[in-house]
Design a protein around this motif. Structure first.
Motif, PDB file in Angstrom:
ATOM      1  N   LEU A  20       0.827  -1.196   0.000  1.00 34.17           N
ATOM      2  CA  LEU A  20       0.000   0.000   0.000  1.00 34.17           C
ATOM      3  C   LEU A  20       0.869   1.257   0.000  1.00 34.17           C
ATOM      4  O   LEU A  20       0.569   2.228  -0.710  1.00 34.17           O
ATOM      5  CB  LEU A  20      -0.926   0.007   1.209  1.00 34.17           C
ATOM      6  CG  LEU A  20      -2.016  -1.069   1.269  1.00 34.17           C
ATOM      7  CD1 LEU A  20      -2.833  -0.918   2.541  1.00 34.17           C
ATOM      8  CD2 LEU A  20      -2.923  -1.007   0.053  1.00 34.17           C
ATOM      9  N   SER A  21       1.943   1.236   0.785  1.00 42.92           N
ATOM     10  CA  SER A  21       2.824   2.405   0.860  1.00 42.92           C
ATOM     11  C   SER A  21       3.516   2.666  -0.469  1.00 42.92           C
ATOM     12  O   SER A  21       3.587   3.814  -0.940  1.00 42.92           O
ATOM     13  CB  SER A  21       3.876   2.194   1.960  1.00 42.92           C
ATOM     14  OG  SER A  21       3.269   2.006   3.216  1.00 42.92           O
ATOM     15  N   ILE A  22       4.015   1.597  -1.107  1.00 37.66           N
ATOM     16  CA  ILE A  22       4.685   1.764  -2.394  1.00 37.66           C
ATOM     17  C   ILE A  22       3.699   2.250  -3.447  1.00 37.66           C
ATOM     18  O   ILE A  22       4.028   3.091  -4.293  1.00 37.66           O
ATOM     19  CB  ILE A  22       5.345   0.442  -2.828  1.00 37.66           C
ATOM     20  CG1 ILE A  22       6.472   0.071  -1.856  1.00 37.66           C
ATOM     21  CG2 ILE A  22       5.886   0.543  -4.254  1.00 37.66           C
ATOM     22  CD1 ILE A  22       7.112  -1.271  -2.137  1.00 37.66           C
ATOM     23  N   THR A  23       2.467   1.726  -3.401  1.00 38.35           N
ATOM     24  CA  THR A  23       1.440   2.182  -4.341  1.00 38.35           C
ATOM     25  C   THR A  23       1.172   3.666  -4.166  1.00 38.35           C
ATOM     26  O   THR A  23       1.026   4.408  -5.151  1.00 38.35           O
ATOM     27  CB  THR A  23       0.146   1.382  -4.142  1.00 38.35           C
ATOM     28  OG1 THR A  23       0.413  -0.014  -4.309  1.00 38.35           O
ATOM     29  CG2 THR A  23      -0.925   1.808  -5.136  1.00 38.35           C
ATOM     30  N   PHE A  56      -1.151  -0.006 -11.919  1.00 40.14           N
ATOM     31  CA  PHE A  56      -0.229  -0.973 -12.518  1.00 40.14           C
ATOM     32  C   PHE A  56       0.689  -1.561 -11.447  1.00 40.14           C
ATOM     33  O   PHE A  56       0.817  -2.783 -11.320  1.00 40.14           O
ATOM     34  CB  PHE A  56       0.591  -0.285 -13.607  1.00 40.14           C
ATOM     35  CG  PHE A  56       1.623  -1.173 -14.241  1.00 40.14           C
ATOM     36  CD1 PHE A  56       1.276  -2.077 -15.228  1.00 40.14           C
ATOM     37  CD2 PHE A  56       2.957  -1.107 -13.837  1.00 40.14           C
ATOM     38  CE1 PHE A  56       2.223  -2.902 -15.803  1.00 40.14           C
ATOM     39  CE2 PHE A  56       3.910  -1.932 -14.413  1.00 40.14           C
ATOM     40  CZ  PHE A  56       3.543  -2.824 -15.399  1.00 40.14           C
ATOM     41  N   GLY A  57       1.317  -0.694 -10.656  1.00 42.10           N
ATOM     42  CA  GLY A  57       2.245  -1.179  -9.633  1.00 42.10           C
ATOM     43  C   GLY A  57       1.548  -1.940  -8.532  1.00 42.10           C
ATOM     44  O   GLY A  57       2.014  -2.995  -8.091  1.00 42.10           O
ATOM     45  N   CYS A  62       0.401  -7.095  -5.747  1.00 39.47           N
ATOM     46  CA  CYS A  62      -0.564  -8.016  -5.134  1.00 39.47           C
ATOM     47  C   CYS A  62      -0.483  -9.400  -5.774  1.00 39.47           C
ATOM     48  O   CYS A  62      -0.423 -10.414  -5.073  1.00 39.47           O
ATOM     49  CB  CYS A  62      -1.977  -7.463  -5.271  1.00 39.47           C
ATOM     50  SG  CYS A  62      -2.382  -6.119  -4.139  1.00 39.47           S
ATOM     51  N   VAL A  63      -0.478  -9.441  -7.102  1.00 39.08           N
ATOM     52  CA  VAL A  63      -0.461 -10.728  -7.795  1.00 39.08           C
ATOM     53  C   VAL A  63       0.811 -11.499  -7.476  1.00 39.08           C
ATOM     54  O   VAL A  63       0.776 -12.686  -7.146  1.00 39.08           O
ATOM     55  CB  VAL A  63      -0.612 -10.526  -9.316  1.00 39.08           C
ATOM     56  CG1 VAL A  63      -0.364 -11.836 -10.063  1.00 39.08           C
ATOM     57  CG2 VAL A  63      -2.002  -9.994  -9.639  1.00 39.08           C
ATOM     58  N   ALA A 101      -8.959  -4.108  -0.504  1.00 40.12           N
ATOM     59  CA  ALA A 101      -8.402  -2.897   0.104  1.00 40.12           C
ATOM     60  C   ALA A 101      -7.537  -2.140  -0.900  1.00 40.12           C
ATOM     61  O   ALA A 101      -7.563  -0.902  -0.955  1.00 40.12           O
ATOM     62  CB  ALA A 101      -7.577  -3.261   1.344  1.00 40.12           C
ATOM     63  N   MET A 102      -6.796  -2.871  -1.735  1.00 39.44           N
ATOM     64  CA  MET A 102      -5.950  -2.227  -2.745  1.00 39.44           C
ATOM     65  C   MET A 102      -6.794  -1.492  -3.776  1.00 39.44           C
ATOM     66  O   MET A 102      -6.501  -0.335  -4.119  1.00 39.44           O
ATOM     67  CB  MET A 102      -5.068  -3.274  -3.431  1.00 39.44           C
ATOM     68  CG  MET A 102      -4.205  -2.734  -4.562  1.00 39.44           C
ATOM     69  SD  MET A 102      -2.990  -1.495  -4.028  1.00 39.44           S
ATOM     70  CE  MET A 102      -1.768  -2.561  -3.231  1.00 39.44           C
ATOM     71  N   VAL A 103      -7.857  -2.117  -4.289  1.00 37.85           N
ATOM     72  CA  VAL A 103      -8.661  -1.464  -5.320  1.00 37.85           C
ATOM     73  C   VAL A 103      -9.455  -0.291  -4.738  1.00 37.85           C
ATOM     74  O   VAL A 103      -9.706   0.705  -5.436  1.00 37.85           O
ATOM     75  CB  VAL A 103      -9.593  -2.464  -6.038  1.00 37.85           C
ATOM     76  CG1 VAL A 103      -8.782  -3.497  -6.799  1.00 37.85           C
ATOM     77  CG2 VAL A 103     -10.551  -3.137  -5.076  1.00 37.85           C
ATOM     78  N   ILE A 104      -9.839  -0.376  -3.465  1.00 37.01           N
ATOM     79  CA  ILE A 104     -10.503   0.767  -2.822  1.00 37.01           C
ATOM     80  C   ILE A 104      -9.533   1.946  -2.727  1.00 37.01           C
ATOM     81  O   ILE A 104      -9.903   3.102  -2.982  1.00 37.01           O
ATOM     82  CB  ILE A 104     -11.030   0.379  -1.428  1.00 37.01           C
ATOM     83  CG1 ILE A 104     -12.224  -0.572  -1.568  1.00 37.01           C
ATOM     84  CG2 ILE A 104     -11.436   1.617  -0.630  1.00 37.01           C
ATOM     85  CD1 ILE A 104     -12.728  -1.126  -0.251  1.00 37.01           C
ATOM     86  N   LEU A 105      -8.275   1.658  -2.366  1.00 38.37           N
ATOM     87  CA  LEU A 105      -7.260   2.713  -2.313  1.00 38.37           C
ATOM     88  C   LEU A 105      -7.068   3.357  -3.688  1.00 38.37           C
ATOM     89  O   LEU A 105      -6.984   4.588  -3.800  1.00 38.37           O
ATOM     90  CB  LEU A 105      -5.934   2.134  -1.818  1.00 38.37           C
ATOM     91  CG  LEU A 105      -4.747   3.107  -1.772  1.00 38.37           C
ATOM     92  CD1 LEU A 105      -4.999   4.191  -0.732  1.00 38.37           C
ATOM     93  CD2 LEU A 105      -3.442   2.376  -1.469  1.00 38.37           C
TER      94      LEU A 105
END
Length: 235
Positions: A20-23, A56-57, A62-63, A101-105
């Protein structure tokens, strides 16, 4: 099951917060880069650039991260007398909610980029270009799509991890090779009339059907991962 979910979450949470931080840093870099382009009277080729870069990142992390958990965690989980069903239920729940959580961010980042677009790009043409891009994809960033994207990420992670688990080093290199082909081929296809025609046909389909198709693809990928992990390497 929930004890297993809690245990897996405790193992994964530090690396997930790192994702999350890197994103977030990638999104901030995209905003600064867009500002620098604006100062030079230029525009990024992709708008909204910062959110696209962060997406993208974030999705790639995540994957790869969750796929690695499947690759290493499956044998480890079974070694402690757990069942395959427990692994897929517990690991799948954690991966799904982390992906969600990633896609919400990313959705929040998109809204923030829209809010600052008028101050970042004071050129009317640039602002209209950004708003037009968001308008085109507005249906695909709505709330019903967020769990679909989370399921797709979870399915890709499980299928990729199972593929590498089954074929080891060869599987990893094959996935890297496939990724490079996609990275080269998709931009090239996006310039063809066939691609635009196909995209228009898909966009004209009823949104519930598209949502259902996304769910089926994500579920199918996860099922492929389950079938690919039929055998463990527990000694």
């Amino acid at each position: 099951m929930w004890k297993n979910v809690e245990a897996i979450w405790k193992i994964r949470r530090k690396e997930f917060f790192l994702y999350l931080s890197i994103t977030g840093l990638m999104w901030l870099f995209g905003i600064l880069f867009s500002g620098a382009m604006k100062a030079g009277s230029q525009l990024p080729e992709v708008l909204p650039f910062a959110t696209m870069l962060a997406a993208f990142g974030g999705v790639i992390m995540c994957v790869i991260g969750f796929g690695t958990d499947v690759f290493y965690g499956y044998d480890f989980f079974l070694r402690f007398c757990h069942t395959r069903k427990e692994f897929f239920l517990s690991s799948g729940v954690v991966a799904f909610f982390q992906s969600l959580a990633m896609v919400i961010l990313l959705r929040i980042f998109l809204e923030l980029e829209m809010l600052i677009s008028h101050s970042l790009f004071d050129s009317p043409g640039a602002t209209r270009q950004l708003e037009t891009a968001v308008k085109i994809f507005s249906g695909y960033v709505s709330l019903p799509w967020l769990p679909v994207y989370a399921l797709l990420i979870t399915g890709l992670s499980c299928a990729g991890g199972a593929f590498v688990h089954r074929f080891r080093t060869r599987g990893g290199w094959l996935l890297v090779f496939a990724w490079f082909l996609l990275a080269i081929g998709v931009p090239a296809m996006a310039q063809t009339p066939w691609f635009h025609h196909t995209a228009e046909e898909i966009s004209e389909r009823a949104m519930p059907l598209q949502l259902l198709a996304g769910l089926l693809i994500g579920g199918g990928l996860y099922l492929a991962g389950i079938l690919g992990l039929r055998k463990s390497r527990v000694s």
